[in-house]
Design a protein around this motif. Structure first.
Motif, PDB file in Angstrom:
ATOM      1  N   MET A   1       0.829  -1.203   0.000  1.00  0.00           N
ATOM      2  CA  MET A   1       0.000   0.000   0.000  1.00  0.00           C
ATOM      3  C   MET A   1       0.864   1.254   0.000  1.00  0.00           C
ATOM      4  SD  MET A   1      -3.112   1.136   2.564  1.00  0.00           S
ATOM      5  CE  MET A   1      -4.072  -0.315   2.142  1.00  0.00           C
ATOM      6  N   MET A   2       1.967   1.234   0.747  1.00  0.00           N
ATOM      7  CA  MET A   2       2.858   2.388   0.790  1.00  0.00           C
ATOM      8  C   MET A   2       3.483   2.643  -0.578  1.00  0.00           C
ATOM      9  SD  MET A   2       6.024   3.035   3.422  1.00  0.00           S
ATOM     10  CE  MET A   2       7.131   4.443   3.296  1.00  0.00           C
ATOM     11  N   ASP A   3       3.896   1.571  -1.252  1.00  0.00           N
ATOM     12  CA  ASP A   3       4.487   1.712  -2.583  1.00  0.00           C
ATOM     13  C   ASP A   3       3.476   2.260  -3.585  1.00  0.00           C
ATOM     14  OD1 ASP A   3       6.079   1.292  -4.978  1.00  0.00           O
ATOM     15  OD2 ASP A   3       4.971  -0.575  -5.247  1.00  0.00           O
ATOM     16  N   VAL A   4       2.297   1.640  -3.676  1.00  0.00           N
ATOM     17  CA  VAL A   4       1.292   2.063  -4.655  1.00  0.00           C
ATOM     18  C   VAL A   4       0.861   3.492  -4.390  1.00  0.00           C
ATOM     19  CG1 VAL A   4      -1.041   1.641  -5.514  1.00  0.00           C
ATOM     20  CG2 VAL A   4       0.511  -0.287  -5.096  1.00  0.00           C
ATOM     21  N   ARG A   5       0.636   3.800  -3.122  1.00  0.00           N
ATOM     22  CA  ARG A   5       0.234   5.165  -2.768  1.00  0.00           C
ATOM     23  C   ARG A   5       1.296   6.176  -3.175  1.00  0.00           C
ATOM     24  NH1 ARG A   5       0.778   8.720   1.544  1.00  0.00           N
ATOM     25  NH2 ARG A   5      -1.088   9.932   2.061  1.00  0.00           N
TER      26      ARG A   5
ATOM     27  N   ARG B   1       8.301  12.875  -1.728  1.00  0.00           N
ATOM     28  CA  ARG B   1       9.395  12.816  -2.697  1.00  0.00           C
ATOM     29  C   ARG B   1      10.549  11.941  -2.234  1.00  0.00           C
ATOM     30  NH1 ARG B   1      10.343  19.107  -3.603  1.00  0.00           N
ATOM     31  NH2 ARG B   1       9.917  19.002  -1.370  1.00  0.00           N
ATOM     32  N   ARG B   2      10.620  11.687  -0.919  1.00  0.00           N
ATOM     33  CA  ARG B   2      11.675  10.803  -0.416  1.00  0.00           C
ATOM     34  C   ARG B   2      11.406   9.346  -0.767  1.00  0.00           C
ATOM     35  NH1 ARG B   2      11.128  13.410   5.496  1.00  0.00           N
ATOM     36  NH2 ARG B   2       8.974  13.150   4.789  1.00  0.00           N
ATOM     37  N   VAL B   3      10.149   9.028  -1.096  1.00  0.00           N
ATOM     38  CA  VAL B   3       9.774   7.647  -1.409  1.00  0.00           C
ATOM     39  C   VAL B   3       9.586   7.479  -2.903  1.00  0.00           C
ATOM     40  CG1 VAL B   3       8.123   5.798  -0.977  1.00  0.00           C
ATOM     41  CG2 VAL B   3       8.714   7.396   0.863  1.00  0.00           C
ATOM     42  N   GLY B   4       8.593   8.177  -3.480  1.00  0.00           N
ATOM     43  CA  GLY B   4       8.354   8.092  -4.917  1.00  0.00           C
ATOM     44  C   GLY B   4       8.243   6.655  -5.400  1.00  0.00           C
ATOM     45  N   SER B   5       9.081   6.289  -6.363  1.00  0.00           N
ATOM     46  CA  SER B   5       9.067   4.930  -6.924  1.00  0.00           C
ATOM     47  C   SER B   5      10.189   4.070  -6.359  1.00  0.00           C
ATOM     48  CB  SER B   5       9.192   4.995  -8.449  1.00  0.00           C
ATOM     49  OG  SER B   5      10.439   5.585  -8.818  1.00  0.00           O
ATOM     50  N   ARG B   6      10.845   4.508  -5.299  1.00  0.00           N
ATOM     51  CA  ARG B   6      12.025   3.791  -4.807  1.00  0.00           C
ATOM     52  C   ARG B   6      11.690   2.387  -4.299  1.00  0.00           C
ATOM     53  NH1 ARG B   6      14.754   7.067  -0.361  1.00  0.00           N
ATOM     54  NH2 ARG B   6      16.358   5.446  -0.555  1.00  0.00           N
ATOM     55  N   ILE B   7      10.523   2.216  -3.658  1.00  0.00           N
ATOM     56  CA  ILE B   7      10.161   0.881  -3.168  1.00  0.00           C
ATOM     57  C   ILE B   7       9.957  -0.071  -4.338  1.00  0.00           C
ATOM     58  CG2 ILE B   7       8.426  -0.450  -1.923  1.00  0.00           C
ATOM     59  CD1 ILE B   7       7.968   1.968  -0.136  1.00  0.00           C
ATOM     60  N   ALA B   8       9.256   0.401  -5.373  1.00  0.00           N
ATOM     61  CA  ALA B   8       8.987  -0.443  -6.543  1.00  0.00           C
ATOM     62  C   ALA B   8      10.269  -0.886  -7.234  1.00  0.00           C
ATOM     63  CB  ALA B   8       8.091   0.305  -7.527  1.00  0.00           C
ATOM     64  N   GLU B   9      11.338  -0.117  -7.090  1.00  0.00           N
ATOM     65  CA  GLU B   9      12.585  -0.402  -7.785  1.00  0.00           C
ATOM     66  C   GLU B   9      13.559  -1.251  -6.969  1.00  0.00           C
ATOM     67  OE1 GLU B   9      13.819   3.579  -8.555  1.00  0.00           O
ATOM     68  OE2 GLU B   9      12.278   3.932 -10.079  1.00  0.00           O
ATOM     69  N   LEU B  10      13.178  -1.620  -5.737  1.00  0.00           N
ATOM     70  CA  LEU B  10      14.070  -2.416  -4.903  1.00  0.00           C
ATOM     71  C   LEU B  10      14.220  -3.831  -5.462  1.00  0.00           C
ATOM     72  CD1 LEU B  10      12.878  -1.529  -1.271  1.00  0.00           C
ATOM     73  CD2 LEU B  10      15.047  -0.864  -2.325  1.00  0.00           C
ATOM     74  N   PRO B  11      15.448  -4.347  -5.570  1.00  0.00           N
ATOM     75  CA  PRO B  11      15.607  -5.782  -5.861  1.00  0.00           C
ATOM     76  C   PRO B  11      15.150  -6.586  -4.645  1.00  0.00           C
ATOM     77  CG  PRO B  11      17.736  -4.780  -5.372  1.00  0.00           C
ATOM     78  CD  PRO B  11      16.746  -3.657  -5.424  1.00  0.00           C
ATOM     79  N   GLU B  12      14.815  -7.851  -4.859  1.00  0.00           N
ATOM     80  CA  GLU B  12      14.192  -8.646  -3.808  1.00  0.00           C
ATOM     81  C   GLU B  12      15.057  -8.742  -2.550  1.00  0.00           C
ATOM     82  OE1 GLU B  12      11.915 -12.972  -3.276  1.00  0.00           O
ATOM     83  OE2 GLU B  12      12.711 -12.342  -5.231  1.00  0.00           O
ATOM     84  N   GLU B  13      16.372  -8.768  -2.717  1.00  0.00           N
ATOM     85  CA  GLU B  13      17.238  -8.880  -1.547  1.00  0.00           C
ATOM     86  C   GLU B  13      17.277  -7.596  -0.727  1.00  0.00           C
ATOM     87  OE1 GLU B  13      19.972  -7.875  -5.083  1.00  0.00           O
ATOM     88  OE2 GLU B  13      18.208  -9.135  -4.677  1.00  0.00           O
ATOM     89  N   GLU B  14      16.653  -6.524  -1.238  1.00  0.00           N
ATOM     90  CA  GLU B  14      16.591  -5.268  -0.495  1.00  0.00           C
ATOM     91  C   GLU B  14      15.178  -4.936  -0.038  1.00  0.00           C
ATOM     92  OE1 GLU B  14      18.498  -2.195  -2.770  1.00  0.00           O
ATOM     93  OE2 GLU B  14      20.436  -3.222  -2.784  1.00  0.00           O
ATOM     94  N   TRP B  15      14.226  -5.842  -0.259  1.00  0.00           N
ATOM     95  CA  TRP B  15      12.875  -5.640   0.257  1.00  0.00           C
ATOM     96  C   TRP B  15      12.897  -5.686   1.785  1.00  0.00           C
ATOM     97  CZ3 TRP B  15       9.359  -9.520  -2.913  1.00  0.00           C
ATOM     98  CH2 TRP B  15       9.388  -9.162  -4.272  1.00  0.00           C
ATOM     99  N   GLY B  16      11.814  -5.201   2.376  1.00  0.00           N
ATOM    100  CA  GLY B  16      11.583  -5.410   3.798  1.00  0.00           C
ATOM    101  C   GLY B  16      10.437  -6.385   3.992  1.00  0.00           C
TER     102      GLY B  16
ATOM    103  N   GLN C   1      17.377   1.292   3.144  1.00  0.00           N
ATOM    104  CA  GLN C   1      16.777   2.486   3.736  1.00  0.00           C
ATOM    105  C   GLN C   1      16.048   3.324   2.680  1.00  0.00           C
ATOM    106  OE1 GLN C   1      17.268   6.030   3.826  1.00  0.00           O
ATOM    107  NE2 GLN C   1      15.800   6.179   5.482  1.00  0.00           N
ATOM    108  N   ILE C   2      14.739   3.478   2.900  1.00  0.00           N
ATOM    109  CA  ILE C   2      13.890   4.299   2.042  1.00  0.00           C
ATOM    110  C   ILE C   2      13.288   5.431   2.854  1.00  0.00           C
ATOM    111  CG2 ILE C   2      11.769   4.359   0.650  1.00  0.00           C
ATOM    112  CD1 ILE C   2      13.862   2.845  -0.804  1.00  0.00           C
ATOM    113  N   ARG C   3      12.598   5.063   3.934  1.00  0.00           N
ATOM    114  CA  ARG C   3      11.899   6.038   4.765  1.00  0.00           C
ATOM    115  C   ARG C   3      12.070   5.651   6.220  1.00  0.00           C
ATOM    116  NH1 ARG C   3      10.925  10.014   6.789  1.00  0.00           N
ATOM    117  NH2 ARG C   3       8.980  11.182   6.934  1.00  0.00           N
ATOM    118  N   ARG C   4      12.833   6.460   6.960  1.00  0.00           N
ATOM    119  CA  ARG C   4      13.051   6.329   8.392  1.00  0.00           C
ATOM    120  C   ARG C   4      13.893   5.121   8.769  1.00  0.00           C
ATOM    121  NH1 ARG C   4       6.869   7.913  10.216  1.00  0.00           N
ATOM    122  NH2 ARG C   4       7.105  10.162   9.931  1.00  0.00           N
TER     123      ARG C   4
END
Length: 373
Positions: free
Chosen positions: A70-74, A83-98, A148-151
Motif C-alpha cells: 500500500m505504501m508503494d502504490v500510494r 518525494r523521499r519515497v516516490g518509486s524507490r520501493i517499486a525499484e528495490l531488488p528482492e534482496e533489499e525488500w523489507g 533504507q527508504i523512509r526512516r
C-alpha cells in the motif's frame, strides 16, 4: 517561563479514564551480511479498558517496503507523493525488500492461529481478555531489513549501516475509538505504553545506541564461529523501542539535570567537530526545555546519526549528521522537543498531528531563540 509538569502528562497521556499497557521482552539476532534477523518476543498485555478484547492487532511495518505494498502504490499514484519515497520501493531488488514473517504465535502458552494482511497481523483469541485482566503472548519471527527508504532500514544516504525504527511486531493501540490498525504508509503512529527489555546480538565490531539504558554487554560466539556481543537495553514506561548500529559509531556524553545525553555518530573528520560542539548545545537545549516546559522524565536521551532526516522515538532520535552546524542543532532541538510531546503526552498523531508537531515546533522556536541570541 511556562510551567507544565510532566507527571500529569502520564495520567491523561492518551485519554482520561484508562489506557492499555504492553510489556515486551525480546531477543534479537542480526545477520549483518544478509540484513536479516531472527526474533522471539514475550509480551504481557494488560487490558485496562471496559471492553472484552477478543482479537489482537500488531503492526508489521517492514512489510511496507516491497513492491505493490500500500505504501508503494500510494507513493506512486497520489497527486502529492512523499518525494523521499516516490518509486524507490517499486525499484528495490528482492534482496533489499523489507518483510516480517511471523512463524508462531501463542497465548498463555497455547499456540493460536493468525493472519497477515500487508502491514497488519490479526490474531483471533481462543478466549477474550476481560477488563482488568492480562494475557501473555509469545511471537517468533524472521525479518529482512529493507534498504533504507523512509526512516528505517540499512545503509542510509550517509552510510550508516542500520537504522532500526518501527522494526518489530508491535501491538496496535486500542482506545475509546477501538483498534488503531491502520496500514503503514509512512505516516505517524499511535503507541501503547509499556516496559521494554531487549537483547540484540551483533558482530563484536558493531557499536549501537537504543531506547532505554544499556544494562549489560555479553560476549557471544556467533553461528559462524566469529565473535559477537549481546547488548541488553531496558526502558520503562515508553511507547516504542528504536535502535541503530554501525561499525564506525563513536559516542560522546554529557550530563544535564541527572539526564545522560548521548551523541552517537560515525567517526568522520568532516563532521566530528560539529558533533562535538553539538554536545554543548544539546545540553543547553535540554536545560532550557526542562525549565520552559517541564522536567524530562527519563534517565537518558540519545541523538544518533541515521535515518533519512530527523525522526523522534522514546529516549532516542535519528538525524542525518552531514549538515551545517546550525542545521545540526536545529534538527536535534526539534527532535528533542518531541520528547515532551510525542514521547510523553503521546497523543494520536494520525488523528491530531498538530498536538505533537505544533507544540514541538513552538518549543523548538523558543529554544533556538535562546541558543542563538
Amino acid at each position: 517561563m511556562m510551567l507544565v509538569t510532566c507527571t500529569p502528562f502520564l495520567s491523561w497521556a492518551q485519554y482520561p479514564g484508562w489506557q492499555q499497557r504492553a510489556n515486551y521482552q525480546m531477543d534479537i539476532a542480526l545477520d549483518v551480511d544478509l540484513h536479516q534477523y531472527d526474533g522471539t518476543m514475550t509480551v504481557t498485555y494488560f487490558n485496562e479498558s471496559p471492553d472484552v478484547i477478543n482479537k489482537m492487532y500488531w503492526h508489521l511495518f517492514f512489510n511496507a517496503f516491497q513492491p505493490e505494498s500500500m505504501m508503494d502504490v500510494r507513493s506512486r499514484t497520489i497527486s502529492d507523493p512523499d518525494r523521499r519515497v516516490g518509486s524507490r520501493i517499486a525499484e528495490l531488488p528482492e534482496e533489499e525488500w523489507g518483510w516480517i514473517d511471523i512463524q508462531e504465535v501463542s497465548m498463555d502458552g497455547v499456540q493460536i492461529g493468525f493472519q497477515e494482511d500487508g502491514t497488519i497481523l490479526e490474531v483471533l483469541l481462543p478466549q477474550g481478555i476481560n477488563p482488568q485482566d492480562s494475557a501473555t503472548f509469545m511471537l517468533r519471527w524472521t525479518a529482512q531489513v529493507p534498504r533504507q527508504i523512509r526512516r528505517s532500514g540499512w545503509m542510509n544516504a550517509e552510510g550508516v549501516e542500520f537504522s532500526m525504527t518501527q522494526w518489530f511486531p508491535k501491538i496496535c493501540e486500542y482506545d475509546h475509538h477501538g483498534w488503531h490498525s491502520n496500514p503503514y504508509i509512512g505516516r505517524e503512529f499511535h503507541g501503547v505504553w509499556g516496559d521494554f527489555d531487549v537483547s540484540i546480538l551483533l558482530p563484536i565490531d558493531y557499536h549501537m545506541a537504543a531506547t532505554g539504558e544499556l544494562v549489560s554487554e555479553t560476549p557471544v560466539e556467533l553461528s559462524d564461529g566469529s565473535a559477537g556481543m549481546s547488548h541488553r537495553y531496558v526502558a520503562s514506561n515508553v511507547i516504542d523501542f528504536a535502535w541503530a548500529a554501525d561499525p564506525d559509531f563513536v559516542e560522546e556524553s554529557v550530563m544535564v539535570d541527572d539526564v545522560a545525553i548521548h551523541l552517537v555518530h560515525q567517526s568522520n573528520p568532516e563532521i566530528d567537530e560539529n558533533w562535538t560542539r553539538l554536545s554543548e548545545f544539546a545540553a543547553k537545549a535540554m536545560a532550557f526545555i526542562n525549565q520552559d516546559i517541564g522536567q524530562y522524565p527519563y534517565p537518558s536521551y540519545s541523538i544518533v546519526q541515521g535515518g533519512d532526516g530527523g525522526m523522534e522515538y522514546p529516549m532516542l532520535t535519528l538525524i542525518t549528521g552531514e549538515r551545517t552546524f546550525k542545521s545540526l542543532v536545529g534538527v536535534a532541538v526539534h527532535e528533542m522537543a518531541h520528547s515532551w510531546f510525542q514521547a510523553t503526552v503521546a497523543t494520536n498523531e494520525s488523528l491530531h498531528e498538530w498536538m505533537d508537531e505544533g507544540f514541538t515546533s513552538w518549543a523548538e522556536s523558543r529554544c533556538m531563540a535562546k541558543l542563538f541570541v
